[in-house]
Design an enzyme around this catalytic site. Structure first.
Site, PDB file in Angstrom:
ATOM      1  N   HIS A 288      20.950 -13.071   1.282  1.00 63.32           N
ATOM      2  CA  HIS A 288      22.146 -13.108   0.429  1.00 63.32           C
ATOM      3  C   HIS A 288      21.832 -13.272  -1.048  1.00 63.32           C
ATOM      4  O   HIS A 288      22.592 -12.836  -1.900  1.00 63.32           O
ATOM      5  CB  HIS A 288      23.095 -14.222   0.887  1.00 63.32           C
ATOM      6  CG  HIS A 288      22.659 -15.607   0.519  1.00 63.32           C
ATOM      7  ND1 HIS A 288      21.651 -16.284   1.184  1.00 63.32           N
ATOM      8  CD2 HIS A 288      23.087 -16.452  -0.458  1.00 63.32           C
ATOM      9  CE1 HIS A 288      21.485 -17.477   0.642  1.00 63.32           C
ATOM     10  NE2 HIS A 288      22.339 -17.607  -0.354  1.00 63.32           N
ATOM     11  N   LYS A 292      19.110 -12.533  -6.945  1.00 55.72           N
ATOM     12  CA  LYS A 292      18.732 -13.600  -7.871  1.00 55.72           C
ATOM     13  C   LYS A 292      17.330 -13.387  -8.439  1.00 55.72           C
ATOM     14  O   LYS A 292      16.949 -14.034  -9.420  1.00 55.72           O
ATOM     15  CB  LYS A 292      18.833 -14.953  -7.173  1.00 55.72           C
ATOM     16  CG  LYS A 292      18.848 -16.132  -8.108  1.00 55.72           C
ATOM     17  CD  LYS A 292      19.270 -17.416  -7.402  1.00 55.72           C
ATOM     18  CE  LYS A 292      20.775 -17.502  -7.268  1.00 55.72           C
ATOM     19  NZ  LYS A 292      21.218 -18.797  -6.707  1.00 55.72           N
ATOM     20  N   HIS A 342      30.073 -15.561  -3.028  1.00 54.32           N
ATOM     21  CA  HIS A 342      30.676 -16.390  -4.085  1.00 54.32           C
ATOM     22  C   HIS A 342      32.159 -16.100  -4.275  1.00 54.32           C
ATOM     23  O   HIS A 342      32.758 -16.550  -5.256  1.00 54.32           O
ATOM     24  CB  HIS A 342      29.925 -16.213  -5.405  1.00 54.32           C
ATOM     25  CG  HIS A 342      28.653 -17.004  -5.468  1.00 54.32           C
ATOM     26  ND1 HIS A 342      28.636 -18.377  -5.588  1.00 54.32           N
ATOM     27  CD2 HIS A 342      27.351 -16.612  -5.396  1.00 54.32           C
ATOM     28  CE1 HIS A 342      27.381 -18.798  -5.600  1.00 54.32           C
ATOM     29  NE2 HIS A 342      26.584 -17.749  -5.480  1.00 54.32           N
TER      30      HIS A 342
END
EC number: 3.1.4.-
Length: 431
Positions: A288, A292, A342
């Site tokens: 997920h 990043k 998110h």
């Protein structure tokens, strides 16, 4: 509590257990290239040079493509910028063994790639040592060629470019002279002769742009390795490799992806989802946060509050995850769920501002797992939180209508077990 009792729609889900192996290698390469921001696309260039040299050496097409793929990910054991910078200190930098060993461990734990782990372990080993090491001839050749291509890429950066950004003829000549000087000791002689011939041609230098390399990589002929149909567990192992690369970027997120995966799986089981859905949510948890890797380390490690620009960098990671995963897993629902982690029920989340019924149950599960696990881990701006602190914050988020109350109730009933699972430093068995 079963999922059918929860107040959200649960559309029929067709989980496709497919992975594009070529894209997986490029995905990992792009992720690794984000670690060494001062030498972007290093893995691409090493893979391309290794492939070109292998072709010129008349290796089989399968071996040419394998060494290309391994070149793309050869630095998978490099975790942070400081590790990458050590590799740029000189021709034979100290402390290379650490990232070689870690890379070897990562591939050894990934069954589809395990046969090539030795090539990663020895990709900084001088030829006069490597030739006497008892590994397969194929991995020995792969390691020797990746080492040569890696050091060619290092050498070319020692010389200034011309005013148009091209590698000068003088630089090309110096690179060829230097690898020739080390032929037979640092590098295998036949590989050096072939590489010198390639480097004398403009084509290879002009082809080192990452978009050229990716275009070439996506149009290679079919070979058995890259066309194989992987099983679910093999796909999971590739996802775990990707998760380990992500989590290693910061000491504050070590094992975050793995723990989110475990939390998702347990929540899905207690909510009555079938085994296939449990596995799909575990896979989603592993990957997920792949987006990043494009987030600068200084933002991830900032001890204080983020400013507006820094927060925007954080916000984009879920979108980056969605598109990165689509290249590897196609149109699998895993990409959607990862991209939604998110989102919040009241519409205050990001990146799409979804709300209510637009957020399906798997997305709600991963959102809660992500928040819960993050609160149990230390961050640059705070220490890890106690169970009571975690539960109080999550109750507030639920009462404000941001997180799903009925999914959260599952954690409430077994809060101590979920907390212990989240903070444990290794995979946790929980009946």
């Amino acid at each position: 509590m079963r999922w059918s009792e929860i107040g959200c729609t649960m559309k029929s889900v067709n989980i496709e257990w497919n992975v594009n192996l070529r894209q997986a290698f490029f995905c990992i390469a792009r992720a690794l290239d984000s670690v060494g921001v001062d030498d972007i696309n290093h893995g691409h260039r090493v893979g391309y040079m290794a492939y070109s040299c292998a072709q010129a050496m008349e290796w089989s097409e399968e071996e040419c493509q394998l060494v290309f793929a391994l070149g793309l990910i050869h630095d998978c054991g490099v975790a942070q910028k400081r590790d990458f910078y050590r590799l740029l200190e000189n021709m034979q930098p100290d402390n290379t063994q650490q990232h070689c060993v870690r890379g070897n461990e990562l591939l050894s734990n990934c069954p589809p790639l395990a046969p090539f782990a030795d090539a990663i372990l020895y990709h900084h080993t001088p030829w006069d040592e490597l030739k006497n090491i008892a590994i397969s001839d194929r991995n020995k050749r792969f390691a020797a060629l990746i080492f040569l291509a890696d050091r060619v890429d290092y050498l070319k950066e020692l010389y200034p470019r011309d005013e148009y950004g091209n590698v000068t003829q003088e630089a090309r000549n110096q690179v060829c002279l230097e690898i020739g000087r080390l032929s037979g000791s640092l590098f295998e002689r036949d590989l050096v002769r072939t590489m010198q011939h390639l480097l004398s041609k403009e084509f290879i230098w002009f082809s080192m742009e990452h978009h050229h390399i990716e275009a070439m990589g996506h149009n290679l002929p079919s070979t058995p390795f890259f066309e194989q149909k992987l099983g679910v567990e093999e796909i999971m192992s590739i996802a775990m490799l990707m998760a380990n690369v992500v989590d290693a970027k910061s000491q504050f997120t070590f094992q975050h992806s793995q723990k989110v995966a475990e939390l998702c799986q347990h929540l899905a089981k207690e909510l009555g989802l079938n085994v296939e859905m449990q596995k799909a949510l575990y896979l989603t948890g592993l990957v997920h946060d792949i987006g990043k890797l494009h987030t600068p380390e200084e933002i991830l490690h900032k001890p204080g509050k983020l400013n507006e620009s820094e927060y925007l960098c954080i916000q984009r990671h879920s979108t980056d995850s969605r598109y990165t995963l689509q290249m590897v897993f196609g149109q699998s629902v895993v990409c959607e769920w990862a991209g939604n982690h998110h989102e919040r029920l009241d519409g205050s989340g990001y990146p799409r501002g979804l709300q209510g019924a637009a957020i399906d149950l798997p997305s709600r599960i991963i959102a809660i797992a992500d928040v819960f696990q993050a609160l149990t881990q230390a961050r640059p701006y705070r220490g890890s939180m106690s169970l009571n602190e975690v539960m109080n914050i999550m109750r507030h988020e639920v009462s404000c209508g941001r997180l799903d109350s009925q999914v959260f109730d599952v954690i409430v009933r077994n809060s101590q077990q979920y907390y212990q699972l989240s903070i444990a430093e290794s995979p946790t068995e929980w009946a």
